[in-house]
Design an enzyme around this catalytic site. Structure first.
Site, PDB file in Angstrom:
ATOM      1  N   HIS A   1      30.010  94.614  58.681  1.00 43.12           N
ATOM      2  CA  HIS A   1      31.398  94.463  58.232  1.00 43.12           C
ATOM      3  C   HIS A   1      31.834  95.594  57.300  1.00 43.12           C
ATOM      4  CE1 HIS A   1      31.979  90.607  60.117  1.00 43.12           C
ATOM      5  NE2 HIS A   1      30.940  90.075  59.495  1.00 43.12           N
TER       6      HIS A   1
ATOM      7  N   GLN B   1      19.388  86.349  60.124  1.00 42.46           N
ATOM      8  CA  GLN B   1      20.568  85.662  59.600  1.00 42.46           C
ATOM      9  C   GLN B   1      21.098  84.655  60.619  1.00 42.46           C
ATOM     10  OE1 GLN B   1      23.144  88.311  57.518  1.00 42.46           O
ATOM     11  NE2 GLN B   1      24.976  87.065  57.869  1.00 42.46           N
TER      12      GLN B   1
ATOM     13  N   GLU C   1      23.936  81.862  61.255  1.00 41.46           N
ATOM     14  CA  GLU C   1      25.246  81.596  60.652  1.00 41.46           C
ATOM     15  C   GLU C   1      26.187  80.815  61.554  1.00 41.46           C
ATOM     16  OE1 GLU C   1      26.779  85.475  59.676  1.00 41.46           O
ATOM     17  OE2 GLU C   1      25.649  86.377  61.298  1.00 41.46           O
TER      18      GLU C   1
ATOM     19  N   ASP D   1      30.477  82.054  57.939  1.00 49.91           N
ATOM     20  CA  ASP D   1      30.487  81.866  59.387  1.00 49.91           C
ATOM     21  C   ASP D   1      30.024  80.464  59.762  1.00 49.91           C
ATOM     22  OD1 ASP D   1      31.458  84.292  60.580  1.00 49.91           O
ATOM     23  OD2 ASP D   1      29.664  85.277  59.853  1.00 49.91           O
TER      24      ASP D   1
END
Length: 238
Positions: free
Chosen positions: A31, A133, A135, A161
């Site tokens: 991001h 990760q 999410e 998320d």
């Protein structure tokens, strides 16, 4: 371990984070605007100031994972892990034989451009941190199988998320989220996996840290700077 996410392109800020005493910085290529060239400078700045550099790549991409590790990062964080197969692919991309099949080039920064002994380089490279990760709801549903995968160090839960995937976007303090985080915590502890997550309030960070989320990322460097500047202005103008 306590650290922050970073979306800056200025390596001086990474160096300053190290001098602050933070344990790690997550250099965000998912991001954030961090190019591979900038990444090399960020990793160098992290090493100078004694902070661990973790690169969050865009996903389960063998080239991106290998490139981040070639740059000399202390670890990689792989987002959007939803299945055990994706977890295995991430491990495979991050590790050399026999743990995986990461692409090999010893003339990279991580190997001191070929000056490091080959045996030492390959051995140490497989000890770099690997954070997976999870999410989304699918990842939570498959958590038992993901936790069975060998070769990763930290299970990281992305709360924003995750909140979206269960129909309450942004409500990271919602009771449903507490219930899920407790469930994840118990399962990870049973498997002996370290836990990680993100928090953007001190109250939440403390709660999660004492719940066993020991790899804890607090906010984002630019937002920390923004809030500090706002606070400074308000204090002066009172």
């Amino acid at each position: 371990m306590i650290g922050v996410f970073s979306k800056t392109t200025d390596s001086n800020l990474i160096e300053a984070l190290g001098y602050s005493g933070m344990d790690f910085v997550i250099l965000d290529q998912e991001h954030g605007p961090i190019t591979n060239e900038t990444l090399h400078n960020h990793v160098r700045a992290a090493k100078v100031s004694g902070i661990k550099s973790i690169v969050r790549v865009k996903g389960v991409d063998a080239n991106a994972i290998g490139s981040a590790l070639d740059a000399g990062a202390d670890g990689v964080q792989i987002p959007n892990i939803s299945t055990a197969e994706e977890a295995k692919s991430a491990v495979n991309a991050a590790k050399f034989y026999p743990a995986g099949s990461r692409g090999v080039c010893r003339f990279v920064k991580a190997a001191e451009f070929g000056s490091k002994a080959k045996e030492e380089y390959f051995k140490n490279a497989n000890e770099k941190m690997l954070i997976l990760q999870v999410e989304g709801k699918e990842g939570i549903n498959n958590l038992d199988k993901i936790l069975e995968v060998q070769g990763f160090d930290v299970l990281f839960i992305g709360p924003y998320d995750l909140s979206q995937s269960i129909g309450i976007p942004g409500q990271v303090e919602h009771p449903k989220m507490d219930e899920l985080m407790n469930e994840v915590s118990e399962k990870a502890k049973c498997k002996g996996k370290r836990l990680g997550t993100f928090a953007d309030s001190i109250t939440t960070a403390r709660k999660l840290y004492h719940k066993g989320f020991e790899y804890l990322s607090y906010s984002v460097d630019l937002n920390i700077f923004l809030e500090a500047a706002q606070s400074l202005k308000n204090e002066i103008s009172e």
